[in-house]
Structures are given as C-alpha cells and as structure tokens.
Scaffold this motif. Structure first.
Motif, PDB file in Angstrom:
ATOM      1  N   ARG A 155       0.832  -1.202   0.000  1.00 55.29           N
ATOM      2  CA  ARG A 155       0.000   0.000   0.000  1.00 55.29           C
ATOM      3  C   ARG A 155       0.868   1.255   0.000  1.00 55.29           C
ATOM      4  O   ARG A 155       0.633   2.200  -0.764  1.00 55.29           O
ATOM      5  CB  ARG A 155      -0.909  -0.045   1.224  1.00 55.29           C
ATOM      6  N   ASP A 156       1.886   1.267   0.859  1.00 49.10           N
ATOM      7  CA  ASP A 156       2.750   2.445   0.967  1.00 49.10           C
ATOM      8  C   ASP A 156       3.520   2.688  -0.324  1.00 49.10           C
ATOM      9  O   ASP A 156       3.710   3.839  -0.746  1.00 49.10           O
ATOM     10  CB  ASP A 156       3.722   2.273   2.133  1.00 49.10           C
ATOM     11  N   ALA A 157       3.966   1.615  -0.980  1.00 49.34           N
ATOM     12  CA  ALA A 157       4.716   1.769  -2.232  1.00 49.34           C
ATOM     13  C   ALA A 157       3.826   2.340  -3.335  1.00 49.34           C
ATOM     14  O   ALA A 157       4.258   3.197  -4.120  1.00 49.34           O
ATOM     15  CB  ALA A 157       5.296   0.420  -2.653  1.00 49.34           C
ATOM     16  N   VAL A 158       2.592   1.861  -3.398  1.00 48.93           N
ATOM     17  CA  VAL A 158       1.662   2.363  -4.413  1.00 48.93           C
ATOM     18  C   VAL A 158       1.365   3.835  -4.179  1.00 48.93           C
ATOM     19  O   VAL A 158       1.383   4.653  -5.119  1.00 48.93           O
ATOM     20  CB  VAL A 158       0.367   1.523  -4.417  1.00 48.93           C
ATOM     21  N   VAL A 159       1.100   4.199  -2.940  1.00 49.55           N
ATOM     22  CA  VAL A 159       0.752   5.591  -2.632  1.00 49.55           C
ATOM     23  C   VAL A 159       1.967   6.504  -2.796  1.00 49.55           C
ATOM     24  O   VAL A 159       1.827   7.677  -3.166  1.00 49.55           O
ATOM     25  CB  VAL A 159       0.142   5.696  -1.224  1.00 49.55           C
ATOM     26  N   ALA A 160       3.154   5.991  -2.537  1.00 50.80           N
ATOM     27  CA  ALA A 160       4.360   6.797  -2.769  1.00 50.80           C
ATOM     28  C   ALA A 160       4.523   7.118  -4.250  1.00 50.80           C
ATOM     29  O   ALA A 160       4.907   8.231  -4.627  1.00 50.80           O
ATOM     30  CB  ALA A 160       5.589   6.059  -2.244  1.00 50.80           C
ATOM     31  N   ALA A 161       4.213   6.128  -5.102  1.00 49.32           N
ATOM     32  CA  ALA A 161       4.328   6.343  -6.546  1.00 49.32           C
ATOM     33  C   ALA A 161       3.186   7.193  -7.084  1.00 49.32           C
ATOM     34  O   ALA A 161       3.371   7.975  -8.023  1.00 49.32           O
ATOM     35  CB  ALA A 161       4.359   4.993  -7.265  1.00 49.32           C
ATOM     36  N   HIS A 162       2.016   7.034  -6.475  1.00 45.19           N
ATOM     37  CA  HIS A 162       0.818   7.736  -6.946  1.00 45.19           C
ATOM     38  C   HIS A 162       0.067   8.302  -5.739  1.00 45.19           C
ATOM     39  O   HIS A 162      -0.878   7.705  -5.223  1.00 45.19           O
ATOM     40  CB  HIS A 162      -0.067   6.786  -7.759  1.00 45.19           C
ATOM     41  N   PRO A 163       0.484   9.496  -5.300  1.00 44.79           N
ATOM     42  CA  PRO A 163      -0.034  10.065  -4.052  1.00 44.79           C
ATOM     43  C   PRO A 163      -1.532  10.367  -4.106  1.00 44.79           C
ATOM     44  O   PRO A 163      -2.104  10.559  -5.182  1.00 44.79           O
ATOM     45  CB  PRO A 163       0.777  11.352  -3.894  1.00 44.79           C
ATOM     46  N   ARG A 164      -2.147  10.442  -2.908  1.00 46.14           N
ATOM     47  CA  ARG A 164      -3.571  10.717  -2.832  1.00 46.14           C
ATOM     48  C   ARG A 164      -3.848  11.804  -1.787  1.00 46.14           C
ATOM     49  O   ARG A 164      -4.610  11.590  -0.846  1.00 46.14           O
ATOM     50  CB  ARG A 164      -4.359   9.435  -2.532  1.00 46.14           C
ATOM     51  N   PRO A 165      -3.270  13.011  -1.973  1.00 43.79           N
ATOM     52  CA  PRO A 165      -3.513  14.092  -1.007  1.00 43.79           C
ATOM     53  C   PRO A 165      -4.971  14.547  -1.032  1.00 43.79           C
ATOM     54  O   PRO A 165      -5.529  14.798  -2.105  1.00 43.79           O
ATOM     55  CB  PRO A 165      -2.568  15.210  -1.481  1.00 43.79           C
ATOM     56  N   ASP A 166      -5.586  14.620   0.157  1.00 43.05           N
ATOM     57  CA  ASP A 166      -6.977  15.100   0.283  1.00 43.05           C
ATOM     58  C   ASP A 166      -7.905  14.347  -0.668  1.00 43.05           C
ATOM     59  O   ASP A 166      -8.844  14.904  -1.222  1.00 43.05           O
ATOM     60  CB  ASP A 166      -7.019  16.608   0.001  1.00 43.05           C
ATOM     61  N   PHE A 167      -7.660  13.052  -0.849  1.00 43.81           N
ATOM     62  CA  PHE A 167      -8.328  12.308  -1.912  1.00 43.81           C
ATOM     63  C   PHE A 167      -9.829  12.208  -1.709  1.00 43.81           C
ATOM     64  O   PHE A 167     -10.599  12.364  -2.669  1.00 43.81           O
ATOM     65  CB  PHE A 167      -7.732  10.905  -2.044  1.00 43.81           C
ATOM     66  N   LYS A 168     -10.267  11.930  -0.497  1.00 43.51           N
ATOM     67  CA  LYS A 168     -11.702  11.725  -0.283  1.00 43.51           C
ATOM     68  C   LYS A 168     -12.508  12.943  -0.726  1.00 43.51           C
ATOM     69  O   LYS A 168     -13.506  12.827  -1.441  1.00 43.51           O
ATOM     70  CB  LYS A 168     -11.987  11.401   1.181  1.00 43.51           C
ATOM     71  N   ARG A 169     -12.085  14.125  -0.287  1.00 44.90           N
ATOM     72  CA  ARG A 169     -12.813  15.342  -0.653  1.00 44.90           C
ATOM     73  C   ARG A 169     -12.715  15.616  -2.143  1.00 44.90           C
ATOM     74  O   ARG A 169     -13.706  15.954  -2.796  1.00 44.90           O
ATOM     75  CB  ARG A 169     -12.270  16.537   0.136  1.00 44.90           C
ATOM     76  N   ARG A 170     -11.529  15.441  -2.709  1.00 48.16           N
ATOM     77  CA  ARG A 170     -11.307  15.808  -4.109  1.00 48.16           C
ATOM     78  C   ARG A 170     -12.005  14.847  -5.071  1.00 48.16           C
ATOM     79  O   ARG A 170     -12.497  15.273  -6.114  1.00 48.16           O
ATOM     80  CB  ARG A 170      -9.813  15.873  -4.392  1.00 48.16           C
TER      81      ARG A 170
END
Length: 218
Positions: A155-170
């Motif tokens: 999970r951490d590797a995927v999110v590091a490559a493809h970040p999800r800042p403020d994802f729920k709201r956006r």
C-alpha cells in the motif's frame, strides 16, 4: 500480453505493462486528466492487479491497465456536455482506443464492460477477471474495501508512486463536477448519493414512484 513489447516494470512488486499499447494509453489519459484522476486510475490498476495475483486469476494485464486508466475518463472536461452515463463515456473511449490499435472486438468488449459496470456493486465480480479487477481496484482505492488485507508495504509503495492528497474530498468533487449536468444518469447506481449530498435541489429518482406514475392505467 496482447502485444509483443518490452516486459513490465513494477510498483510495490506489482507488474505494470510497459508495452507500446500501455504507453499510448498512459499518454492519452495523462493528457486528458488532472493529477487526481491520473494517480487514482493508476492505483486502480495496481490494486486490481494485486487482487488478481493474490487470488490466482488469469487476466490480461494490458486490458486491465487500459480499463483502469480509462474508467473515470467520463468525468473529465471533454465530456461536460455528454448526456449518457460517465461510465459509458469512458468505456466507449477505451473501446475506440483499443480497436483502432487492432485489438479484437471480443477483447475490447471486456474493457468496455469493466468500465461500464465499475459503479454497479457485486455483478462485475462474477464476470471475466478483466472486468472484475477494475471494480476491485476502484473499491479498494475509493471505498477502502480490502484495505486491511493488502500488506502495508505494498500500500505504501503504491501511494508513494501515486499520491492521494486530500483524496476523499477531491474525488467527491470530481464526481459532482462530472455528474451535475446529467443528474438523470445517476439513477440506479451509487452516484445518486453524490448528487444527493452536493447538488442543491436534486431529487433522487424513486423506482417505485416511476412504476406507479407510468402511463399504464394499472
């Protein structure tokens, strides 16, 4: 794979197609989407592929990749005047993309089905892996279904490559923007909840009332 091209790279141990077809899909979708939808769509592929590998499913990574990358294309500015479901917009674009590159109709149809059905709970999981795994990836990235079952390092590797800042709201904002001009298309799927929450004056269609108010006398 459907083409004879260089093998996959990998993120978090999950192979990512690096064929000519995959690169062209990436370029097209990158041009049409913002960072939010691009990174979300790549995560959908990665989470869907990981689910498929974990469950021993025999799937075509290229087809799954195209399905994941195109699945939210109907929410983009290109389709702001469309009056069909945003899922169908993306599905149609993906099928046109594939058939233009010589992918057989029956294989392109799998991608169309995976995108068209990704907001329809449960049914995709009983279909071909290329269909089911788009939904599995969406469910994990958007709804958190399967979150605990995925190793934290993956999970951490995927999110590091493809970040999800403020994802729920956006992502909710992206859903709203993509649906506000065609509210009737949210009937019968989960997106009606988005308009009910964010669109002033929206009235959720009621299936029972539609039957009762139809032109039939009884």
């Amino acid at each position: 794979m459907t083409t004879q091209d260089p093998g996959p790279s990998a993120i978090g141990g999950i192979p990512v197609p690096d064929s000519k077809l995959a690169r062209e899909a990436t370029e097209l979708v990158r041009d049409l989407t913002d960072d939010l939808l691009y990174h979300h769509s790549r995560r959908v592929y990665l989470f869907g592929a990981r689910h498929g590998l974990d469950h021993g499913l025999d799937f075509d990574p290229e087809l799954l990749y195209v399905g994941a990358l195109f699945h939210d294309l109907g929410l983009t500015e290109k389709f702001r005047t469309s009056q069909q479901r945003f899922e169908i917009d993306g599905a149609d674009e993906a099928r046109a993309f594939l058939t233009a590159r010589g992918i057989p109709a029956d294989r392109a149809r799998l991608v169309w089905e995976g995108i068209a059905l990704h907001t329809t709970p449960e049914i995709p999981h009983h279909m071909a892996p290329e269909v089911a795994l788009v939904t599995a990836g969406v469910e994990l990235d958007v709804l958190g279904i399967g979150y605990a079952a995925l190793p934290a390092e993956t999970r951490d590797a995927v999110v590091a490559a493809h970040p999800r800042p403020d994802f729920k709201r956006r992502i909710l904002l992206a859903f709203h923007q993509g649906l506000a001009h065609r509210p009737q298309t949210a009937f019968g799927n989960v997106k009606a909840d988005v308009l009910d929450r964010f669109e002033d004056g929206y009235t959720r269609p009621n299936f029972v009332r539609i039957i009762e108010d139809s032109a039939w006398p009884e």
